[in-house]
Motif scaffolding. Structure first.
Motif, PDB file in Angstrom:
ATOM      1  N   MET A  59       0.842  -1.185   0.000  1.00  0.00           N
ATOM      2  CA  MET A  59       0.000   0.000   0.000  1.00  0.00           C
ATOM      3  C   MET A  59       0.884   1.244   0.000  1.00  0.00           C
ATOM      4  N   ALA A  60       0.287   2.381  -0.340  1.00  0.00           N
ATOM      5  CA  ALA A  60       1.039   3.630  -0.380  1.00  0.00           C
ATOM      6  C   ALA A  60       1.462   4.024   1.032  1.00  0.00           C
ATOM      7  N   PRO A  61       2.651   4.618   1.181  1.00  0.00           N
ATOM      8  CA  PRO A  61       3.122   4.996   2.520  1.00  0.00           C
ATOM      9  C   PRO A  61       2.152   5.913   3.270  1.00  0.00           C
ATOM     10  N   ARG A  62       1.598   6.899   2.573  1.00  0.00           N
ATOM     11  CA  ARG A  62       0.691   7.820   3.264  1.00  0.00           C
ATOM     12  C   ARG A  62      -0.577   7.114   3.712  1.00  0.00           C
ATOM     13  N   GLN A  63      -1.042   6.168   2.925  1.00  0.00           N
ATOM     14  CA  GLN A  63      -2.242   5.428   3.314  1.00  0.00           C
ATOM     15  C   GLN A  63      -1.981   4.635   4.597  1.00  0.00           C
ATOM     16  N   LEU A  64      -0.827   3.961   4.643  1.00  0.00           N
ATOM     17  CA  LEU A  64      -0.479   3.208   5.836  1.00  0.00           C
ATOM     18  C   LEU A  64      -0.297   4.141   7.029  1.00  0.00           C
ATOM     19  N   ALA A  65       0.334   5.288   6.779  1.00  0.00           N
ATOM     20  CA  ALA A  65       0.556   6.260   7.848  1.00  0.00           C
ATOM     21  C   ALA A  65      -0.758   6.797   8.399  1.00  0.00           C
ATOM     22  N   GLU A  66      -1.727   7.027   7.527  1.00  0.00           N
ATOM     23  CA  GLU A  66      -3.032   7.524   7.977  1.00  0.00           C
ATOM     24  C   GLU A  66      -3.723   6.516   8.884  1.00  0.00           C
ATOM     25  N   ILE A  67      -3.623   5.226   8.549  1.00  0.00           N
ATOM     26  CA  ILE A  67      -4.229   4.188   9.382  1.00  0.00           C
ATOM     27  C   ILE A  67      -3.609   4.186  10.768  1.00  0.00           C
ATOM     28  N   LEU A  68      -2.262   4.251  10.819  1.00  0.00           N
ATOM     29  CA  LEU A  68      -1.586   4.236  12.108  1.00  0.00           C
ATOM     30  C   LEU A  68      -1.849   5.512  12.899  1.00  0.00           C
ATOM     31  N   SER A  69      -1.838   6.647  12.226  1.00  0.00           N
ATOM     32  CA  SER A  69      -2.010   7.918  12.932  1.00  0.00           C
ATOM     33  C   SER A  69      -3.393   8.031  13.566  1.00  0.00           C
ATOM     34  N   SER A  70      -4.407   7.546  12.877  1.00  0.00           N
ATOM     35  CA  SER A  70      -5.762   7.619  13.441  1.00  0.00           C
ATOM     36  C   SER A  70      -5.879   6.777  14.706  1.00  0.00           C
ATOM     37  N   ARG A  71      -5.172   5.666  14.738  1.00  0.00           N
ATOM     38  CA  ARG A  71      -5.199   4.811  15.918  1.00  0.00           C
ATOM     39  C   ARG A  71      -4.352   5.398  17.051  1.00  0.00           C
ATOM     40  N   LEU A  72      -3.176   5.944  16.706  1.00  0.00           N
ATOM     41  CA  LEU A  72      -2.319   6.548  17.722  1.00  0.00           C
ATOM     42  C   LEU A  72      -3.006   7.736  18.392  1.00  0.00           C
ATOM     43  N   ALA A  73      -3.770   8.498  17.626  1.00  0.00           N
ATOM     44  CA  ALA A  73      -4.425   9.696  18.161  1.00  0.00           C
ATOM     45  C   ALA A  73      -5.419   9.354  19.262  1.00  0.00           C
ATOM     46  N   GLU A  74      -5.875   8.113  19.332  1.00  0.00           N
ATOM     47  CA  GLU A  74      -6.834   7.700  20.355  1.00  0.00           C
ATOM     48  C   GLU A  74      -6.185   7.437  21.699  1.00  0.00           C
ATOM     49  N   HIS A  75      -4.848   7.388  21.727  1.00  0.00           N
ATOM     50  CA  HIS A  75      -4.154   7.083  22.975  1.00  0.00           C
ATOM     51  C   HIS A  75      -4.200   8.286  23.913  1.00  0.00           C
ATOM     52  N   ALA A  76      -4.404   8.039  25.191  1.00  0.00           N
ATOM     53  CA  ALA A  76      -4.598   9.114  26.163  1.00  0.00           C
ATOM     54  C   ALA A  76      -3.374  10.011  26.295  1.00  0.00           C
ATOM     55  N   GLN A  77      -2.174   9.482  26.076  1.00  0.00           N
ATOM     56  CA  GLN A  77      -0.963  10.287  26.271  1.00  0.00           C
ATOM     57  C   GLN A  77      -0.513  11.014  25.002  1.00  0.00           C
TER      58      GLN A  77
END
Length: 552
Positions: A59-77
């Motif tokens: 997959m495209a790097p930005r697509q993979l990055a978007e998936i990870l970033s959306s999940r990381l943003a949910e972390h409390a810290q």
């Protein structure tokens, strides 16, 4: 949150995305590297994991990055996550998560900065290895400082390392050495090629005191006895000099033992089994040209005597037999020619030279105004340098530059108590932090409470950012064999501390009427940050073999 904790969080988030079917990967990376972005506007930390995994994930790097970033943003810290450029992930942490690092560092103490980047590596690190025919001199000083700093870094990064000194106690130089001392005992002129210096007289006196009958013995018998007694005395002096310089070796390996125990012929037999030995012109040759050397090397000369290279081969195989999968050598600038032949020899022994042997070549140092030592024999002795400039100044300066760059040491700078002197600048930061802690504690500030969220001043954010990168700096310096990275880091950290100290009070203020403000949680929390900074400065200096004074 430490960089290591953020790395684990990113890896965990990646695993969760794979389990959910949002990313397809056959294997997960062993670790995820996070680094400080060049601009703080881009967040606290950045990772290029999406760029690394895009191809195997299909997959495209930005697509993979978007998936990870959306999940990381949910972390409390985590306060904010952004995708930048082709797929970099920039992470901004919650202020309390960043501030918590001060507490973590103080709790970790001397172990903060230690990491497992090189876990599983078993290394034999050989350095200095000067001939035991005279005192250590300036030519050995840099390798002693660099080698010991590298040893400390490798161990702090999880490697199992043995520091080894190869004693060149075989060969013609030992006979010349013995002949020189024996001539001095008999009051004769120094033999041709003999060693100069008043230390020869001292050795002669030492031998004569141990064996008062030495002058009455047959010359040949006396020569052998002097060879051993003078050698032991000189080796003891070398050991003492190194210990005074803070350098300790786990193993002192005798070249003579390779000859006496038949290891050279055993090594040749091993190399012969590998199929790279030729017998021609009455000599025994190792075909190192099979692996890129510029010429084949003689192991046994046509008169039956082994060469120095034969001893080098036997020594290498000895290290392998003792369980060292990685052999690391630190050699001087005049040993460039050794790189190709040693790597080719390792290949002839059946090893992968890219993994089994590493050779670091360094440049020499010079010191303005240094004087030759008549007692040591027309050299600038390490003992004299230590007495003149001090262990801390020498060790820090020699570790501060890449090994492959020449150094011209300026004594005036090293002896100055100004910010122009890097070791003073860093040591003063540590002493200042210790003094600040003493003053604060005298006014009732202690470590009884800690509120990470209060560490929100811009100078505090900057200082915490520097503290957070210490373990990464140590790991990187160990991986690249570059102790100077730690020295430069310490100077940046000292600068950040001085800037913080000027803006953020630890102790309560004294009011105009002479009363002192009550101690608050902010005072206590800042004491934690002050303590964390002094701990990291102390840990970093220790990796370079430099002291951390508590007052200056």
């Amino acid at each position: 949150m430490t960089p290591e904790e953020l790395s684990v969080l990113v890896k965990t988030t990646l695993a969760e995305a794979v389990d959910a079917g949002h990313i397809t990967l056959e294997t997960l990376p062993e670790d995820v590297r996070v680094e400080r972005p060049k601009s703080r506007d881009h967040g606290d930390w950045a990772t290029n994991i999406a760029l690394q995994l895009a191809k195997p994930a299909g997959m495209a790097p930005r697509q993979l990055a978007e998936i990870l970033s959306s999940r990381l943003a949910e972390h409390a810290q985590v306060t904010r996550v952004e995708v930048a450029g082709p797929g970099f992930i920039n992470v901004t942490l919650d202020a309390a998560a960043s501030g918590q690092l001060a507490h973590t560092i103080v709790e970790a103490g001397d172990t903060y900065g230690h990491n497992q980047a090189l876990q599983g590596h078993v290394i034999n690190l050989e350095y200095v290895s000067a001939n035991p025919t005279g005192p250590l001199h300036m030519g050995h000083t840099r390798w002693a400082a660099l080698g010991d700093a590298l040893l400390r870094l490798l161990r702090a990064s999880g490697a199992e390392v043995t520091a080894e000194y190869y004693i060149n106690d075989a060969g013609s130089q030992m006979n010349v050495f013995a002949a020189t001392v024996l001539a001095e005992i008999h009051g004769e002129d120094r033999p041709e090629g003999g060693y100069p210096g008043e230390y020869i007289t001292e050795l002669a006196d030492t031998v004569a005191a141990q064996r008062p009958d030495i002058r009455d013995l047959p010359r040949q018998e006396a020569h052998g006895l002097v060879r051993e007694l003078a050698y032991q005395a000189q080796l003891a002096q070398i050991r003492g000099t190194l210990e005074s310089f803070g350098v300790h070796f786990d193993e002192w390996f005798s070249e003579k033992s390779l000859h006496d125990e038949g290891r050279i012929h055993a090594a040749i037999a091993t190399l012969r089994e590998q199929g790279h030995i030729d017998d021609r012109d009455g000599a025994v040759w190792l075909r190192t040209t099979d692996f890129g050397d510029d010429k084949d090397r003689v192991l046994i000369k046509d008169d039956g005597e082994p060469t120095y290279f034969a001893a080098d081969a036997a020594y290498y195989l000895s290290k392998r037999e003792r369980g060292f999968s990685e052999k690391m050598y630190i050699l001087g600038a005049d040993h460039h020619g050794y790189v190709g032949r040693l790597k080719a020899m390792a290949a002839c022994a059946g090893d992968d030279p890219a993994r089994s042997i590493e050779i670091l070549i360094g440049q020499l140092m010079s010191v303005k105004g240094a004087r030759l030592s008549k007692r040591k024999g027309n050299v600038i002795a390490l003992d004299d340098l230590i007495e003149w400039l001090g262990t801390d100044a020498l060790r820090y300066t020699l570790a501060r530059y890449p090994a492959d760059s020449p150094i011209d040491v300026d004594p005036d700078v090293l002896q100055s108590k100004t910010n122009d002197n890097p070791v003073f600048y860093v040591q003063y930061a540590h002493a200042r932090a210790c003094n600040a802690a003493r003053n604060a504690e005298a006014q009732g500030v202690d470590h009884s409470s800690f509120n990470a969220a209060q560490l929100n001043h811009p100078r505090e954010e900057e200082l915490l950012a520097h503290l957070a990168t210490f373990p990464v700096t140590v790991a990187r310096a160990a991986e690249l064999r570059e102790p100077h990275r730690v020295a430069r880091y310490l100077e940046d950290l000292a600068g950040a501390y001085h800037a913080w100290y000027a803006k953020c009070r630890i102790a309560p203020s004294t009011l105009d009427d002479g009363t002192v403000e009550p101690v608050t949680e902010l005072n206590r929390t800042r004491l934690w940050l002050n303590s964390a900074t002094s701990q990291v400065l102390r840990n970093g200096l220790a990796l370079l073999g430099v002291s951390a004074p508590e007052q200056m």
